[in-house]
Design an enzyme around this catalytic site. Structure first.
Site, PDB file in Angstrom:
ATOM      1  N   ARG A 154       0.884  -1.175   0.000  1.00 27.86           N
ATOM      2  CA  ARG A 154       0.000   0.000   0.000  1.00 27.86           C
ATOM      3  C   ARG A 154       0.911   1.212   0.000  1.00 27.86           C
ATOM      4  NH1 ARG A 154      -5.316   1.331   3.500  1.00 27.86           N
ATOM      5  NH2 ARG A 154      -6.071  -0.139   1.928  1.00 27.86           N
ATOM      6  N   HIS A 157      -7.521   0.976  -6.323  1.00 24.67           N
ATOM      7  CA  HIS A 157      -7.698   0.041  -5.202  1.00 24.67           C
ATOM      8  C   HIS A 157      -8.368  -1.216  -5.769  1.00 24.67           C
ATOM      9  CE1 HIS A 157      -7.786  -1.380  -1.250  1.00 24.67           C
ATOM     10  NE2 HIS A 157      -8.650  -0.580  -0.671  1.00 24.67           N
ATOM     11  N   GLN A 217     -10.038  -4.117  -3.594  1.00 27.49           N
ATOM     12  CA  GLN A 217     -11.305  -3.669  -3.009  1.00 27.49           C
ATOM     13  C   GLN A 217     -12.448  -3.830  -4.020  1.00 27.49           C
ATOM     14  OE1 GLN A 217     -12.016  -1.939   0.199  1.00 27.49           O
ATOM     15  NE2 GLN A 217     -14.012  -2.585  -0.528  1.00 27.49           N
ATOM     16  N   ASP A 240     -17.546   6.584  -0.817  1.00 25.96           N
ATOM     17  CA  ASP A 240     -16.264   6.550  -0.091  1.00 25.96           C
ATOM     18  C   ASP A 240     -16.081   7.928   0.530  1.00 25.96           C
ATOM     19  OD1 ASP A 240     -13.724   5.886   0.818  1.00 25.96           O
ATOM     20  OD2 ASP A 240     -12.766   5.956  -1.149  1.00 25.96           O
ATOM     21  N   CYS A 279     -16.390   1.147   1.085  1.00 25.49           N
ATOM     22  CA  CYS A 279     -15.153   0.386   1.327  1.00 25.49           C
ATOM     23  C   CYS A 279     -14.641   0.576   2.750  1.00 25.49           C
ATOM     24  CB  CYS A 279     -14.089   0.789   0.314  1.00 25.49           C
ATOM     25  SG  CYS A 279     -13.631   2.531   0.418  1.00 25.49           S
ATOM     26  N   ARG A 331     -13.517  -9.333   1.539  1.00 25.92           N
ATOM     27  CA  ARG A 331     -12.142  -9.033   1.119  1.00 25.92           C
ATOM     28  C   ARG A 331     -11.257 -10.260   1.321  1.00 25.92           C
ATOM     29  NH1 ARG A 331     -10.336  -3.667   1.709  1.00 25.92           N
ATOM     30  NH2 ARG A 331      -8.431  -4.448   0.743  1.00 25.92           N
TER      31      ARG A 331
END
Ligand code: CP
Ligand code: NVA
Length: 308
Positions: free
Chosen positions: A108, A135, A138, A227, A266, A292
């Site tokens: 990340r 992402h 995700q 988000d 998310c 996930r």
């Protein structure tokens, strides 16, 4: 080498194979406890090294559980503990060492170039666990959740995004192109996706529409995603940006415009959604977070050539 960097890098068939594997594996381990491995332990003896240059709760835990359930192990690195972050060791030497000790690396990062540099120098697969521009883990997982809840192929559904044009939306746009689903985006005019992303939409899809009014975007939606307005390390005037998005806050009135839609986020969340909607029956965010683990297991297997 099979890296997992962006949704756009893969064919529809490959993404489908990953999702199908996740579905089968999830079903098979219904009665197993969190850390009990899948019966076949396909990644026994494998080490996932993961490094977070930005905060994470879900990605950190879900990748840990994913590798453990596949029979392997995980080691999580903090960048400030490495020589790399202090400039004392190059990416190429760091990548060589990661490849010597580990079997797969998840990163990340706040720096898109770092992904490219690591990819160049690693001799083990690299997974993007969130970058400034995307992402992908995700969003692939969110497609899994959407199909799990609706029992329909996502190409038959109307997906809506209300919110900022950020990394998560970029991956959702790439997914809309790959999976051919309708995507209506609601965001203020000032916060459109980048020119690069708009160009990609123009070239590849008639099914993605952008509205500057959230009501137009949400009408007839089957699923609403959102988000945070302010992403990690977003270098903006936060107060102003939040104000600019005030009409885009997801509340019961806005949600009621798409009667049967459910909501995904998310996480973590900010003030883009009311508690009332977030904690309502329409919100499927906890199921979304847990999935996930299942999808990332299949991403790990894919990268390590273990998908049958
Ligand atoms: N959704 C997500 O990636 O959460 P974290 O930032 O907590 O990993
Ligand atoms: N857009 C958010 C996603 C966090 C999972 C961020 O980049 O901070």
């Amino acid at each position: 080498m099979k890296h997992f960097i962006n949704i756009r890098d893969f064919s529809y068939n490959t993404l489908r194979i990953i999702l199908l594997d996740a579905k089968k594996r999830k079903l098979k381990r219904r009665n197993l406890k969190t850390l009990e491995p899948d019966k076949d332990q396909p990644l026994k003896g494998n080490l996932l090294i993961q490094m977070f240059e930005k905060s994470s709760l879900r990605t950190r835990l879900s990748f840990y559980l994913a590798i453990r359930q596949l029979g392997g192990s995980a080691l999580t690195l903090r960048p400030d503990e490495l020589h790399l972050s202090k400039g004392g060791e190059s990416i190429s030497d760091t990548a060589k060492i990661l490849s010597t000790y580990g079997d797969i690396f998840m990163l990340r990062t706040d720096n898109e170039k770092k992904l490219i540099n690591f990819k160049e120098h690693l001799s083990i697969p690299l997974i993007n666990g969130l970058s400034p521009k995307s992402h992908p883990a995700q969003i692939l997982s969110d497609i899994f959740t959407i199909e799990e809840i609706t029992n329909k192929n996502i190409s038959k559904l109307n997906i809506c995004w209300i919110g900022d044009s950020n990394n998560v939306l970029n991956s959702l746009i790439e997914a809309s192109i790959k999976f051919s689903f309708s995507l209506k985006i609601g965001c203020p005019k000032k916060y459109l996706p980048s020119l690069e992303v708009l160009e990609m939409i123009k070239k590849n899809s008639h099914r993605i529409k952008i509205f500057n009014n959230p009501k137009d975007a949400i009408k007839k939606a089957d699923v609403v995603l959102t988000d945070k307005v302010i992403s990690m390390n977003d270098k903006v005037n936060k107060k102003k940006k939040i104000k600019d998005f005030s009409a885009f806050k997801i509340n019961s009135k806005l949600m009621s415009l798409s009667k049967n839609a459910f909501l995904l986020h998310c996480l973590p969340r900010g003030n883009e959604i009311t508690d009332e909607v977030f904690y309502s029956a329409k919100s499927k965010v906890w199921q979304q977070a847990l999935n996930r683990v299942h999808v990332q297991k299949s991403i790990l297997l894919f990268c390590l050539n273990k998908l049958r």
